[in-house]
Scaffold this motif. Structure first.
Motif, PDB file in Angstrom:
ATOM      1  N   VAL A  43      31.257  -5.270 -17.525  1.00 11.50           N
ATOM      2  CA  VAL A  43      30.740  -4.652 -18.587  1.00 11.50           C
ATOM      3  C   VAL A  43      30.302  -4.898 -19.573  1.00 11.50           C
ATOM      4  N   ARG A  44      30.477  -6.032 -20.032  1.00 13.17           N
ATOM      5  CA  ARG A  44      29.085  -7.126 -20.741  1.00 13.17           C
ATOM      6  C   ARG A  44      27.922  -6.643 -19.815  1.00 13.17           C
ATOM      7  N   SER A  45      27.986  -6.828 -18.854  1.00 14.45           N
ATOM      8  CA  SER A  45      26.328  -7.384 -18.364  1.00 14.45           C
ATOM      9  C   SER A  45      25.541  -5.836 -17.804  1.00 14.45           C
ATOM     10  N   GLY A  46      26.639  -5.577 -17.747  1.00 15.58           N
ATOM     11  CA  GLY A  46      25.815  -3.960 -16.300  1.00 15.58           C
ATOM     12  C   GLY A  46      25.760  -2.406 -18.144  1.00 15.58           C
ATOM     13  N   GLY A  47      26.106  -2.954 -18.253  1.00 15.04           N
ATOM     14  CA  GLY A  47      26.658  -1.391 -20.001  1.00 15.04           C
ATOM     15  C   GLY A  47      25.228  -1.837 -20.630  1.00 15.04           C
ATOM     16  N   VAL A  48      25.266   0.403 -20.807  1.00 17.17           N
ATOM     17  CA  VAL A  48      23.860  -0.072 -21.671  1.00 17.17           C
ATOM     18  C   VAL A  48      23.828  -0.854 -23.048  1.00 17.17           C
ATOM     19  N   PHE A  49      22.930  -1.481 -23.610  1.00 16.61           N
ATOM     20  CA  PHE A  49      22.278  -2.564 -24.497  1.00 16.61           C
ATOM     21  C   PHE A  49      22.381  -1.744 -25.775  1.00 16.61           C
ATOM     22  N   ILE A  50      23.104  -1.485 -26.338  1.00 20.81           N
ATOM     23  CA  ILE A  50      22.427  -0.542 -27.793  1.00 20.81           C
ATOM     24  C   ILE A  50      22.507  -1.869 -29.201  1.00 20.81           C
ATOM     25  N   LEU A  77      16.771   2.722 -22.941  1.00 22.55           N
ATOM     26  CA  LEU A  77      17.269   2.119 -22.630  1.00 22.55           C
ATOM     27  C   LEU A  77      17.864   1.721 -21.585  1.00 22.55           C
ATOM     28  N   SER A  78      17.869  -0.063 -21.676  1.00 22.70           N
ATOM     29  CA  SER A  78      18.583  -0.095 -20.455  1.00 22.70           C
ATOM     30  C   SER A  78      20.017  -1.328 -21.067  1.00 22.70           C
ATOM     31  N   SER A  79      20.580  -1.769 -19.379  1.00 20.24           N
ATOM     32  CA  SER A  79      21.794  -2.360 -19.184  1.00 20.24           C
ATOM     33  C   SER A  79      22.014  -4.008 -19.999  1.00 20.24           C
ATOM     34  N   ASN A  81      22.111  -6.541 -18.345  1.00 19.97           N
ATOM     35  CA  ASN A  81      21.463  -7.431 -17.553  1.00 19.97           C
ATOM     36  C   ASN A  81      20.129  -6.955 -17.268  1.00 19.97           C
ATOM     37  N   GLN A  82      18.990  -5.941 -17.979  1.00 21.55           N
ATOM     38  CA  GLN A  82      17.820  -5.499 -17.404  1.00 21.55           C
ATOM     39  C   GLN A  82      17.712  -4.740 -16.016  1.00 21.55           C
ATOM     40  N   ARG A  83      19.020  -4.891 -15.721  1.00 26.12           N
ATOM     41  CA  ARG A  83      18.678  -4.430 -13.514  1.00 26.12           C
ATOM     42  C   ARG A  83      19.162  -2.478 -13.911  1.00 26.12           C
ATOM     43  N   SER A  84      19.633  -1.615 -14.882  1.00 26.59           N
ATOM     44  CA  SER A  84      19.316  -0.625 -15.347  1.00 26.59           C
ATOM     45  C   SER A  84      18.537  -0.165 -16.641  1.00 26.59           C
ATOM     46  N   ARG A  85      18.032   1.182 -16.256  1.00 32.19           N
ATOM     47  CA  ARG A  85      17.031   1.924 -17.148  1.00 32.19           C
ATOM     48  C   ARG A  85      17.355   3.190 -17.297  1.00 32.19           C
TER      49      ARG A  85
END
Length: 105
Positions: A43-50, A77-79, A81-85
């Motif tokens: 959750v911490r790595s794959g969730g959106v970082f705001i 926005l990105s996750s 872990n920077q894998r999702s945008r």
């Protein structure tokens, strides 16, 4: 986005823009009260970082029927872990947006 918005020259209510801004996300998207050490790592790595304050791009000012203004802003926005945008379009009160100089974003 505003293709069907009436564009009056006498009483304009839409002002297209393209400007870098800082967005106060803390009021509109406040952080949860969950303790980070109680969340699973996925959750911490794959969730959106705001963050509470993020760079964005102002794309328009839109006048409300009560006379106030809404800032239409795009955020990248990105996750964590920077894998999702993803690009988010937010409609925010004018006070939640401030100009950014080109060096700070």
């Amino acid at each position: 986005m505003f293709d069907t918005w009436e564009r009056s020259t006498e009483y304009p209510t839409l002002f297209p823009a393209s400007r870098r801004v800082w967005v106060n996300t803390a009021r509109q998207l406040p952080p949860s009260t969950a303790r980070m050490d109680e969340l699973p790592l996925w959750v911490r790595s794959g969730g959106v970082f705001i963050e509470p304050r993020m760079p964005g791009r102002l794309i328009a000012w839109l006048r409300r029927s009560d006379g106030s203004w809404v800032a239409v802003v795009e955020l990248e926005l990105s996750s964590a872990n920077q894998r999702s945008r993803a690009t988010a379009t937010l409609w925010l009160p004018a006070g939640d947006v401030s100009p950014a100089d080109e060096q700070s974003t």
